[in-house]
Scaffold this motif. Sequence first.
Motif, PDB file in Angstrom:
ATOM      1  N   UNK A 130     154.688  -4.341  41.876  1.00 50.79           N
ATOM      2  CA  UNK A 130     154.885  -5.589  41.137  1.00 50.79           C
ATOM      3  C   UNK A 130     155.918  -5.427  40.026  1.00 50.79           C
ATOM      4  N   UNK A 131     156.572  -6.518  39.699  1.00 51.28           N
ATOM      5  CA  UNK A 131     157.541  -6.481  38.599  1.00 51.28           C
ATOM      6  C   UNK A 131     156.851  -6.180  37.281  1.00 51.28           C
ATOM      7  N   UNK A 132     155.639  -6.674  37.128  1.00 55.78           N
ATOM      8  CA  UNK A 132     154.892  -6.445  35.910  1.00 55.78           C
ATOM      9  C   UNK A 132     153.828  -5.384  36.100  1.00 55.78           C
ATOM     10  N   UNK A 133     152.727  -5.545  35.393  1.00 55.05           N
ATOM     11  CA  UNK A 133     151.631  -4.600  35.455  1.00 55.05           C
ATOM     12  C   UNK A 133     150.905  -4.719  36.793  1.00 55.05           C
ATOM     13  N   UNK A 134     150.395  -3.596  37.289  1.00 58.00           N
ATOM     14  CA  UNK A 134     149.692  -3.616  38.566  1.00 58.00           C
ATOM     15  C   UNK A 134     148.284  -4.162  38.492  1.00 58.00           C
ATOM     16  N   UNK A 135     147.747  -4.332  37.287  1.00 53.46           N
ATOM     17  CA  UNK A 135     146.381  -4.806  37.131  1.00 53.46           C
ATOM     18  C   UNK A 135     146.287  -6.238  36.612  1.00 53.46           C
ATOM     19  N   UNK A 149     164.676 -11.017  42.635  1.00 50.28           N
ATOM     20  CA  UNK A 149     164.417  -9.760  41.927  1.00 50.28           C
ATOM     21  C   UNK A 149     164.182  -8.603  42.898  1.00 50.28           C
ATOM     22  N   UNK A 150     163.370  -8.813  43.918  1.00 52.08           N
ATOM     23  CA  UNK A 150     162.979  -7.728  44.810  1.00 52.08           C
ATOM     24  C   UNK A 150     163.983  -7.453  45.931  1.00 52.08           C
ATOM     25  N   UNK A 151     165.008  -8.274  46.041  1.00 49.50           N
ATOM     26  CA  UNK A 151     166.034  -8.052  47.062  1.00 49.50           C
ATOM     27  C   UNK A 151     166.734  -6.703  46.881  1.00 49.50           C
ATOM     28  N   UNK A 177     155.126 -13.978  48.114  1.00 49.63           N
ATOM     29  CA  UNK A 177     155.972 -14.873  48.903  1.00 49.63           C
ATOM     30  C   UNK A 177     157.437 -14.494  48.745  1.00 49.63           C
ATOM     31  N   UNK A 178     157.852 -14.224  47.507  1.00 54.15           N
ATOM     32  CA  UNK A 178     159.244 -13.843  47.271  1.00 54.15           C
ATOM     33  C   UNK A 178     159.622 -12.583  48.016  1.00 54.15           C
ATOM     34  N   UNK A 179     158.762 -11.566  47.987  1.00 53.78           N
ATOM     35  CA  UNK A 179     159.047 -10.317  48.695  1.00 53.78           C
ATOM     36  C   UNK A 179     159.084 -10.549  50.201  1.00 53.78           C
ATOM     37  N   UNK A 180     158.140 -11.321  50.705  1.00 48.49           N
ATOM     38  CA  UNK A 180     158.114 -11.596  52.152  1.00 48.49           C
ATOM     39  C   UNK A 180     159.392 -12.297  52.601  1.00 48.49           C
ATOM     40  N   UNK A 181     159.873 -13.220  51.787  1.00 48.02           N
ATOM     41  CA  UNK A 181     161.118 -13.921  52.143  1.00 48.02           C
ATOM     42  C   UNK A 181     162.324 -12.988  52.072  1.00 48.02           C
ATOM     43  N   UNK A 182     162.352 -12.119  51.067  1.00 44.17           N
ATOM     44  CA  UNK A 182     163.453 -11.160  50.949  1.00 44.17           C
ATOM     45  C   UNK A 182     163.465 -10.213  52.144  1.00 44.17           C
ATOM     46  N   UNK A 183     162.294  -9.775  52.566  1.00 51.55           N
ATOM     47  CA  UNK A 183     162.200  -8.872  53.712  1.00 51.55           C
ATOM     48  C   UNK A 183     162.630  -9.575  54.993  1.00 51.55           C
ATOM     49  N   UNK A 184     162.187 -10.794  55.158  1.00 53.98           N
ATOM     50  CA  UNK A 184     162.574 -11.540  56.363  1.00 53.98           C
ATOM     51  C   UNK A 184     164.088 -11.737  56.410  1.00 53.98           C
ATOM     52  N   UNK A 185     164.688 -12.037  55.273  1.00 53.33           N
ATOM     53  CA  UNK A 185     166.138 -12.242  55.231  1.00 53.33           C
ATOM     54  C   UNK A 185     166.888 -10.954  55.588  1.00 53.33           C
TER      55      UNK A 185
END
Length: 323
Positions: A130-135, A149-151, A177-185
């Motif tokens: 995660x961009x922030x804290x994991x908890x 960010x995650x691209x 959702x953002x990561x899933x979209x970046x991965x799909x792209x």
Amino acid sequence: MKTTARYRHRLPQDNGGLFLTDGGIETCLIFDDGLELPLFAAFPLMRSAEGRRALKHYYERFTGIARRNALGFVLESPTWRASADWGARLGFSVAEISAANRDAIALMRELRDAHETPASPMVVSGCIGPRGDGYMPGEIMSEETAEAYHTLQVEAFADAGADMVSAITMTNTSEAIGIARAARRAGMPVAVSFTVETDGRLPTGQALGEAITLVDEATTNAPAYYMINCAHPSHFEGAIDPERSWTRRLRGLRANASRRSHQELNDSPDLDAGDPDELGKQYRGLVQAHPQINVLGGCCGTDHRHVECIALACKPVSATRAV
């Protein structure tokens, strides 16, 4: 220059066989190996020959378990903290962070070349945290911001020849959702792993099933599968309803051996490694109840002992299904 991936277009874990992965890499390196990991980041170890040896030794404890038991293995890169914001706090430029992610995948590929066998296929996965804290969810990004960010990491993994991406310890659906979209792209399969609190809900309070359903709806089922990590089985077993369709999308577990809450773990000066044998039995019960679950590893406080117990407990269940 892009490196060709081995399993990107056909992940072997999709065939239903049992796959292991590693344990809590950061807690193992800190508490078992006596290494310092500023900001809980393992990837800076790759900067030195000594650090690379420590990482290889860590992973080889787990690949050996997979080989001895003729099980598959997911080589998850040590890049949970290797994103732009965390990298900047550690003194890495954006270019250096991108290079570190590519280097981590090269190390995973090196390990695969050394240890893979026909009976133990080894999938190289690029780990995103995660961009922030994991908890705690903290300030939640928009889906668009999360994708942008995650691209950086996703593209580095794709270029370096990773087979897939794993988003680990996700606290909220927008980031997932953002990561899933970046991965799909990028043409990359992605596994999304949510963390939950002691009540089986995400740190945002959202129900696990609702989160999985929302990500699938927002991405047209982009994730290859979902996982749960950084929670004890007793925290989430009651939240997995075998009668619900979303449960079939849940394929992986990376649980803590400790029953402590996230807050208790965060505040504790010691490592609670729990009982490896007990954890293996709990995994066996979950795999028996949910036959689709076939990617098994650990999270905070777990090491090769826990994963070996998980393998020995769950292998007979998997073998029975194959008959």
